[in-house]
Design an enzyme around this catalytic site. Structure first.
Site, short mmCIF file in Angstrom:
data_model
loop_
_atom_site.label_atom_id
_atom_site.label_comp_id
_atom_site.label_asym_id
_atom_site.label_seq_id
_atom_site.Cartn_x
_atom_site.Cartn_y
_atom_site.Cartn_z
N SER A 84 -0.81 -5.96 -4.19
CA SER A 84 -0.22 -5.17 -4.99
C SER A 84 0.05 -5.60 -6.44
O SER A 84 1.25 -5.64 -7.00
CB SER A 84 1.19 -4.66 -4.21
OG SER A 84 1.68 -3.32 -4.83
N LYS A 106 -2.10 2.58 -6.05
CA LYS A 106 -3.02 1.92 -6.29
C LYS A 106 -4.36 2.34 -5.78
O LYS A 106 -5.48 1.87 -6.13
CB LYS A 106 -2.60 0.58 -5.91
CG LYS A 106 -1.84 -0.26 -7.00
CD LYS A 106 -1.29 -1.51 -6.53
CE LYS A 106 -0.28 -2.26 -7.56
NZ LYS A 106 0.98 -1.61 -7.24
N SER A 148 3.53 2.21 -4.67
CA SER A 148 2.45 1.31 -5.01
C SER A 148 1.12 1.81 -4.27
O SER A 148 -0.10 1.38 -4.55
CB SER A 148 2.59 -0.01 -4.62
OG SER A 148 3.16 -0.94 -5.83
#
Length: 540
Positions: free
Chosen positions: A376, A202, A199
């Protein structure tokens, strides 16, 4: 130093109580380690807010310890909790709002902090006083702490981080630490090796989207009318935060859209309509390569509440199979409550002759980016990747979104060529994504660059250790309130990338990537220890 009791907070919401208790613990630790002398607190606040010395009183030098930085950060978070009702649902401390206000003020003054006391530094013009933001972001937005001391020495920093990052629980690892003020790499091990970033992808999505569309861009959902067929078409605008809840708290609301649409139809004398929905904004498959998964809904430009079937607003949750059809059905039910009879909805495409009846718009992109990073949020990440593609002339599908992200980072002069770097989605759920620690730190440095204030939400949206988002339950000791970082976790993958203020008030960007880890808990603990050590390091 007397640490105040925070018992009045007991009547507050549970997360506010948790913040207050954490702040009290941090203040208590600071009190044990620092014995303030007369005038020391005023000196710590700097010359703009310190009171003039009394005649005959000795001049007190500014403190050089890190405790005041940590205490100021956590105290700011405590004060920010008091403005929770004015904040968005992902801004429970109010800190994000304050930091955005400060970024605007600094942009207006060309990146320099020229005026007023620190108490008012985060206040927008003619607005109410905002809550103090965390010191770690103040530094990145033009504060004076960065210039106070030089960056850590590379050799000393390696002596601190090296043993911690060589732990076998980290498997194959990559790491980098960079001085945000200068962009100089202070530490690196395998920092140019492309690994699965999970993640932390991102961060790349955030920077690319902000670069392509700007922080004030909004995502619009429309209801249009086809006069020839008396058909109402709900046109998806790619806003996964569109909500069917009555209390929208700044989000685009389906209730508002239905009410306005019904009013517009009533003015035309229309009471019965054929209801359709348009999802043609996006192309390609709606299913992520990860398959059906509670971390992500089908990727479609029309959904409400991220297609969640429960009352959650973040994290894994069961999702409806067809988010667009579900949104249109709920819209039809709301129309009927306002006197408009609608048929069961089906897919369609709005024609060029369609007349817009009503629209609702998402919060600005800056707020969407902060929500994506703090929680997230995979649904938002995939939406922003597709909107980045649309804004740059690409195709709004998985491949087009990934290509658009790489193209925007290249446009910004970031190191994306070679080393096997690849972006296959916006969320980091795809294991084919490959990023380097060097690129992640470069992204963070670029977001803190005074020449790019539009990228600032990529910093202010990072979870705050011990307080917000995916770091709320971590760093309850040591670096709480000082480390701000995006987490990443897949099976055998643990990553952490963000910023930290070191012992001397220097803002550093760091990225730790670990692949082939034997277990997530041990790897996460090892990374947290490394980030905590970085916060405590003077490393001369």
């Amino acid at each position: 130093m007397v640490v105040p009791e925070l018992r009045p907070w007991r009547a507050a919401r549970p997360h506010v109580v948790r913040i207050a208790d954490a702040v009290r613990q941090c203040l208590a630790r600071a009190a044990d380690s620092v014995r303030p002398r007369p005038g020391r607190i005023a000196a710590a606040l700097g010359p703009r807010s310190a009171r003039p010395d009394r005649p005959g009183s000795p001049r007190v030098p500014r403190p050089k310890t890190w405790q005041f930085t940590a205490t100021a950060a956590t105290a700011g978070l405590a004060l920010a909790a008091g403005v929770v009702t004015a904040a968005g649902p992902w801004d429970s401390s109010g800190q994000r709002t304050a930091e955005r206000h400060r970024a605007v003020a600094l942009e207006a003054s060309r990146g320099a902090d020229h005026g007023g006391s620190r108490a008012h530094a985060g206040t927008p013009p003619r607005g109410p006083q905002a809550a103090p933001p965390a010191a770690s972001v103040l530094t990145g937005l033009g504060g004076t702490a960065t210039a106070a001391r030089s960056a850590p020495a590379a050799k000393s920093l390696a002596g601190v981080l090296g043993p911690l990052l060589k732990s076998p629980v980290l498997g194959r690892r990559s790491a980098a630490v960079v001085d945000v003020a200068t962009g100089e790499r202070l530490y690196g091990t395998g920092s140019d090796d492309a690994l699965i970033p999970a993640s932390t992808t991102k961060i790349a999505t955030a920077v690319a989207a902000l670069s392509a569309m700007g922080p004030n861009h909004r995502l619009t959902t429309r209801a249009v009318y086809e006069p020839d067929t008396e058909e109402v078409v709900l046109v998806g605008g790619g806003d996964p935060t569109l909500t069917a809840r009555k209390k929208t708290r700044g989000l685009a609301g389906l209730h508002d859209l239905a009410e306005r649409t019904a009013a517009a139809l009533a003015k035309r004398g229309v009471r019965d309509v054929t209801l359709s929905y348009d999802t043609t904004l996006y192309k390609g498959a709606t299913m992520h390569p990860i398959g059906v998964n509670p971390n992500l809904a089908a990727v479609t430009p029309l959904m409400v509440d991220e297609a969640r079937t429960d009352d959650s607003t973040s994290g894994p949750a069961p999702r409806v199979a067809d988010p667009a059809a579900d949104a249109a059905r709920k819209f039809g039910e709301l129309l009927e409550k306002h006197g408009i009879k609608a048929t069961p909805p089906g897919p369609s495409k709005a024609s060029t002759r369609a007349i817009t009846l009503a629209t609702v718009a998402s919060p600005p992109l800056a707020a969407l980016v902060e929500r994506m990073l703090t929680n997230s949020d995979n649904d938002l990440a995939e939406a922003l990747a597709r909107h980045t593609a649309l804004a740059t002339g690409g195709t709004a599908d998985f491949a087009g979104g990934g290509a658009a992200i790489i193209a925007r980072l290249t446009h910004l002069g970031l190191p994306v060529k070679g080393a096997g770097i690849a972006v296959k989605d916006g969320s980091g759920l795809d294991r084919r994504d490959k990023l380097t620690a060097g690129l992640l730190t470069a992204l963070l440095v670029k977001a803190g660059d005074p020449a790019h204030p539009e990228l600032r939400p990529a910093l202010t949206g990072l979870p705050v250790a011990g307080f917000t988002g995916t770091l709320a339950g971590r760093y309850t000791e040591g670096a709480a309130g000082v480390v701000r970082a995006k987490t990443g976790t897949l099976t055998g993958v643990n990553t952490l990338a963000g910023t930290v203020v070191d012992k001397d008030g220097r803002l550093l960007a760091f990225a730790f990537l670990a692949n082939n880890t034997p277990g997530p808990a041990a790897a996460q603990t090892a990374m947290d220890k490394a980030a905590t050590a970085l916060a405590a390091c003077g490393c001369r």
